[in-house]
Design a protein around this motif. Structure first.
Motif, PDB file in Angstrom:
ATOM      1  N   PRO A  76       0.865  -1.284  -0.022  1.00  0.00           N
ATOM      2  CA  PRO A  76      -0.015   0.017  -0.058  1.00  0.00           C
ATOM      3  C   PRO A  76       0.906   1.087  -0.137  1.00  0.00           C
ATOM      4  N   ARG A  90      -6.776  -1.116   2.973  1.00  0.00           N
ATOM      5  CA  ARG A  90      -5.821  -1.356   4.083  1.00  0.00           C
ATOM      6  C   ARG A  90      -6.866  -2.061   5.095  1.00  0.00           C
ATOM      7  N   HIS A 121      -8.045   2.752   4.835  1.00  0.00           N
ATOM      8  CA  HIS A 121      -7.654   2.579   3.482  1.00  0.00           C
ATOM      9  C   HIS A 121      -6.761   3.811   3.371  1.00  0.00           C
ATOM     10  N   ASP A 122      -5.994   3.863   2.077  1.00  0.00           N
ATOM     11  CA  ASP A 122      -5.143   4.795   1.852  1.00  0.00           C
ATOM     12  C   ASP A 122      -6.000   5.514   0.617  1.00  0.00           C
TER      13      ASP A 122
END
Length: 211
Positions: A10, A185, A190-191
């Motif tokens: 990520p 993620r 999340h990214d």
């Protein structure tokens, strides 16, 4: 059963600091998707809006991209073609399930050049070129036989030699003003990284977003 772990690295804070070129990052992700997706890594959801302001979305295939934008082809007389010609704007969403990644793109659309459309059209299988003539895309079809009859008619018409590209069949290039990269993620943290610019040729700004 727990969610599977992301299959690729990520974007960390340090990675984000180094990412300054969204087209290059998209290219890297598309290469990864080509190696991991079972079918059509170049598939995308294309969103348009009709004259009444009601949105439409459908799957199409990306046929090329560079720093000028993202290219796809269609029948200009179809609902999709008419909406793109009318509004001049669209949005795309790529979702690569195997990688747990998504890219969202928004911007203006312009027609590709005749030379570019001709080159791609002649690269298509012969049956697909016949289909571009035979299909009155998006319009009512009496039955399957009616379509097959049109295919047979144009197959006979273009039995010998090259098949010219119909004037109503060509391509669009989406020129992005926004590109957002999303990576799964754990625990939905999340990214999300978004690049924005006001117009083609301007510098990109870059922000990390809350998930």
């Amino acid at each position: 059963m727990t969610d599977p772990k992301p299959s690729s690295k990520p974007l960390t804070k340090d990675d984000f600091t180094e990412v300054t070129k969204p087209f290059a990052l998209f290219g890297e992700w598309l290469v990864d998707a080509t190696a991991s997706e079972i079918n059509d890594p170049n598939a995308l959801a294309l969103a348009t809006v009709d004259p009444d302001g009601l949105p439409n979305v459908r799957m199409v295939l990306l046929k090329g991209f560079d720093e000028r934008g993202f290219v796809f082809y269609t029948n200009f007389e179809s609902a999709k073609g008419q909406e793109l010609l009318s509004a001049g704007k669209a949005a795309m969403c790529f979702h690569w399930k195997s990688l747990r990644r998504q890219v969202r793109i928004r911007g203006t659309v312009v027609k590709v050049s005749d030379d570019e459309a001709d080159e791609y059209y002649q690269s298509r299988p012969r049956g697909s070129r016949i289909g571009a003539w035979a299909s009155k895309q998006s319009r009512p079809l009496e039955n399957r036989f009616a379509l097959e009859k049109e295919v047979a008619r144009y197959t006979a018409k273009f039995a010998v030699g090259e098949i010219p590209r119909p004037e109503h069949w060509s391509g669009f290039r989406l020129v992005p003003t926004q590109m957002e990269f999303w990576h799964d993620r754990p625990f939905r943290l999340h990214d999300r990284v978004v690049f924005r610019r006001n117009a083609d040729g301007e510098d990109w700004t870059r922000d990390r977003l809350y998930p």
